[in-house]
Design a protein around this motif. Sequence first.
Motif, PDB file in Angstrom:
ATOM      1  N   GLY A  31     -14.283  -8.941  -8.988  1.00  0.00           N
ATOM      2  CA  GLY A  31     -15.392  -9.347  -9.841  1.00  0.00           C
ATOM      3  C   GLY A  31     -16.688  -8.803  -9.277  1.00  0.00           C
ATOM      4  O   GLY A  31     -16.705  -7.975  -8.348  1.00  0.00           O
ATOM      5  N   GLU A  32     -17.790  -9.284  -9.842  1.00  0.00           N
ATOM      6  CA  GLU A  32     -19.110  -8.816  -9.414  1.00  0.00           C
ATOM      7  C   GLU A  32     -19.352  -9.105  -7.930  1.00  0.00           C
ATOM      8  O   GLU A  32     -19.835  -8.266  -7.192  1.00  0.00           O
ATOM      9  N   ASN A  33     -18.982 -10.292  -7.486  1.00  0.00           N
ATOM     10  CA  ASN A  33     -19.247 -10.694  -6.100  1.00  0.00           C
ATOM     11  C   ASN A  33     -17.981 -11.079  -5.351  1.00  0.00           C
ATOM     12  O   ASN A  33     -18.036 -11.861  -4.409  1.00  0.00           O
ATOM     13  N   HIS A  34     -16.841 -10.526  -5.766  1.00  0.00           N
ATOM     14  CA  HIS A  34     -15.585 -10.942  -5.136  1.00  0.00           C
ATOM     15  C   HIS A  34     -14.690  -9.732  -4.890  1.00  0.00           C
ATOM     16  O   HIS A  34     -14.543  -8.872  -5.752  1.00  0.00           O
ATOM     17  N   LYS A  35     -14.124  -9.692  -3.678  1.00  0.00           N
ATOM     18  CA  LYS A  35     -13.181  -8.631  -3.326  1.00  0.00           C
ATOM     19  C   LYS A  35     -11.909  -9.256  -2.780  1.00  0.00           C
ATOM     20  O   LYS A  35     -11.940 -10.314  -2.156  1.00  0.00           O
ATOM     21  N   GLU A  36     -10.799  -8.578  -3.025  1.00  0.00           N
ATOM     22  CA  GLU A  36      -9.498  -9.048  -2.555  1.00  0.00           C
ATOM     23  C   GLU A  36      -9.084  -8.186  -1.368  1.00  0.00           C
ATOM     24  O   GLU A  36      -9.084  -6.964  -1.439  1.00  0.00           O
ATOM     25  N   LYS A  37      -8.728  -8.828  -0.277  1.00  0.00           N
ATOM     26  CA  LYS A  37      -8.303  -8.130   0.934  1.00  0.00           C
ATOM     27  C   LYS A  37      -6.785  -7.971   0.917  1.00  0.00           C
ATOM     28  O   LYS A  37      -6.056  -8.950   0.769  1.00  0.00           O
ATOM     29  N   ILE A  38      -6.301  -6.706   1.047  1.00  0.00           N
ATOM     30  CA  ILE A  38      -4.876  -6.410   0.989  1.00  0.00           C
ATOM     31  C   ILE A  38      -4.471  -5.647   2.243  1.00  0.00           C
ATOM     32  O   ILE A  38      -5.142  -4.699   2.650  1.00  0.00           O
ATOM     33  N   LEU A  39      -3.363  -6.046   2.848  1.00  0.00           N
ATOM     34  CA  LEU A  39      -2.807  -5.320   3.982  1.00  0.00           C
ATOM     35  C   LEU A  39      -1.937  -4.181   3.457  1.00  0.00           C
ATOM     36  O   LEU A  39      -0.955  -4.411   2.761  1.00  0.00           O
ATOM     37  N   VAL A  40      -2.314  -2.965   3.773  1.00  0.00           N
ATOM     38  CA  VAL A  40      -1.552  -1.781   3.366  1.00  0.00           C
ATOM     39  C   VAL A  40      -0.637  -1.404   4.522  1.00  0.00           C
ATOM     40  O   VAL A  40      -1.087  -1.260   5.658  1.00  0.00           O
ATOM     41  N   GLN A  41       0.636  -1.235   4.236  1.00  0.00           N
ATOM     42  CA  GLN A  41       1.595  -0.919   5.290  1.00  0.00           C
ATOM     43  C   GLN A  41       2.198   0.462   5.154  1.00  0.00           C
ATOM     44  O   GLN A  41       2.869   0.926   6.069  1.00  0.00           O
ATOM     45  N   ARG A  42       1.983   1.131   4.034  1.00  0.00           N
ATOM     46  CA  ARG A  42       2.502   2.485   3.860  1.00  0.00           C
ATOM     47  C   ARG A  42       1.631   3.254   2.884  1.00  0.00           C
ATOM     48  O   ARG A  42       1.031   2.688   1.982  1.00  0.00           O
ATOM     49  N   VAL A  43       1.578   4.563   3.079  1.00  0.00           N
ATOM     50  CA  VAL A  43       0.818   5.461   2.212  1.00  0.00           C
ATOM     51  C   VAL A  43       1.739   6.621   1.846  1.00  0.00           C
ATOM     52  O   VAL A  43       2.373   7.212   2.719  1.00  0.00           O
ATOM     53  N   THR A  44       1.817   6.934   0.557  1.00  0.00           N
ATOM     54  CA  THR A  44       2.596   8.085   0.112  1.00  0.00           C
ATOM     55  C   THR A  44       1.696   9.321   0.162  1.00  0.00           C
ATOM     56  O   THR A  44       0.610   9.330  -0.424  1.00  0.00           O
ATOM     57  N   VAL A  45       2.146  10.348   0.862  1.00  0.00           N
ATOM     58  CA  VAL A  45       1.383  11.587   1.029  1.00  0.00           C
ATOM     59  C   VAL A  45       2.109  12.696   0.271  1.00  0.00           C
ATOM     60  O   VAL A  45       3.314  12.874   0.415  1.00  0.00           O
ATOM     61  N   VAL A  46       1.349  13.445  -0.557  1.00  0.00           N
ATOM     62  CA  VAL A  46       1.909  14.567  -1.310  1.00  0.00           C
ATOM     63  C   VAL A  46       1.107  15.806  -0.960  1.00  0.00           C
ATOM     64  O   VAL A  46      -0.114  15.814  -1.064  1.00  0.00           O
ATOM     65  N   VAL A  47       1.800  16.851  -0.533  1.00  0.00           N
ATOM     66  CA  VAL A  47       1.176  18.145  -0.256  1.00  0.00           C
ATOM     67  C   VAL A  47       1.563  19.073  -1.395  1.00  0.00           C
ATOM     68  O   VAL A  47       2.738  19.242  -1.691  1.00  0.00           O
TER      69      VAL A  47
END
Length: 69
Positions: free
Chosen positions: A36-52
């Motif tokens: 929202g305007e004044n709200h953010k959600e904190k998320i733990l990221v455990q993996r990232v997909t990488v494409v070359v």
Amino acid sequence: MIWYACGDCGGTTKERYLEILEFTHFVEFFSFNKIGENHKEKILVQRVTVVVALDLGTGNTKNLEYENE
């Protein structure tokens, strides 16, 4: 392979991307999504997909300046 169509000088051209490598990188970091305007959600990221990928777009093939190179 990914295909995108776009307009170029009134004609239709295609940009091509050749996927060379795709893998998953395992990491741990926090990302913040705006909810929202004044709200953010904190998320733990455990993996990232990488494409070359390689862009196989064509240039001006009729330019004689680069013919002898």
